[in-house]
Design a protein around this motif. Structure first.
Motif, PDB file in Angstrom:
ATOM      1  N   LYS A 128       1.532   5.006   0.663  1.00 21.62           N
ATOM      2  CA  LYS A 128       1.016   6.068   1.524  1.00 21.62           C
ATOM      3  C   LYS A 128       1.907   7.300   1.401  1.00 21.62           C
ATOM      4  O   LYS A 128       3.119   7.192   1.471  1.00 21.62           O
ATOM      5  CB  LYS A 128       0.973   5.593   2.972  1.00 21.62           C
ATOM      6  N   ASN A 187      -1.638   3.691  -8.257  1.00 22.50           N
ATOM      7  CA  ASN A 187      -2.700   4.089  -7.340  1.00 22.50           C
ATOM      8  C   ASN A 187      -2.136   4.266  -5.937  1.00 22.50           C
ATOM      9  O   ASN A 187      -1.309   3.486  -5.484  1.00 22.50           O
ATOM     10  CB  ASN A 187      -3.820   3.053  -7.331  1.00 22.50           C
ATOM     11  N   ASP A 220       0.850  -1.191   0.000  1.00 26.01           N
ATOM     12  CA  ASP A 220       0.000   0.000   0.000  1.00 26.01           C
ATOM     13  C   ASP A 220       0.883   1.237   0.000  1.00 26.01           C
ATOM     14  O   ASP A 220       1.742   1.398   0.867  1.00 26.01           O
ATOM     15  CB  ASP A 220      -0.906   0.031   1.227  1.00 26.01           C
ATOM     16  N   SER A 274      -2.944   4.470  -1.875  1.00 30.11           N
ATOM     17  CA  SER A 274      -3.977   4.043  -0.929  1.00 30.11           C
ATOM     18  C   SER A 274      -4.333   5.137   0.076  1.00 30.11           C
ATOM     19  O   SER A 274      -5.471   5.229   0.505  1.00 30.11           O
ATOM     20  CB  SER A 274      -3.553   2.773  -0.194  1.00 30.11           C
ATOM     21  N   GLU A 275      -3.355   5.971   0.473  1.00 27.55           N
ATOM     22  CA  GLU A 275      -3.601   7.048   1.439  1.00 27.55           C
ATOM     23  C   GLU A 275      -2.781   8.278   1.091  1.00 27.55           C
ATOM     24  O   GLU A 275      -1.620   8.163   0.731  1.00 27.55           O
ATOM     25  CB  GLU A 275      -3.146   6.635   2.850  1.00 27.55           C
TER      26      GLU A 275
END
Length: 116
Positions: free
Chosen positions: A68, A103, A66, A105-106
């Motif tokens: 971030k 992409n 992910d 995630s955060e």
């Protein structure tokens, strides 16, 4: 540290977190009502050693796949802070997706100061 690695038919593509930091910092600084990015500990330390650090105020982390991004920003005082933070998030997401097709995630926005 490597953030993204893909294998294509012609070879590997690897994108470092520094690239994501620079793209994100450009997107933040192009946002209306952003005064400046705020130095993080890492960027301040690098600049003390005489290297120019273009992505100060941005931290990119890859946590178990992910992506971030944390942004430390100083704002000017003429707009709604919540609206500016959302615009910063949208600008970063769009810039990274358009340039790298990655992409996120955060995207966490940390308002450090409001400059008058």
């Amino acid at each position: 540290m490597l953030i993204q690695s893909r294998t294509e038919s012609t070879g590997d593509i690897t994108i470092s977190n520094e690239v994501l930091e620079v793209i994100s910092s450009i997107a933040v600084l192009e946002t209306k009502s952003v005064h400046s990015l705020n130095n993080t500990l890492a960027s301040g330390t690098i600049e003390k050693f005489g290297k120019k650090y273009r992505a100060k105020g941005i931290r990119v982390e890859d946590v178990e796949g992910d992506l971030k991004i944390s942004v430390y920003v100083n704002l000017s005082d003429d707009r709604n802070v919540h609206s500016i933070a959302e615009t910063i998030q949208d600008n970063i997401k769009t810039a990274v997706n358009n340039m790298l097709e990655i992409n996120i995630s955060e995207i966490n926005i940390h308002i450090v100061n409001i400059i008058k």
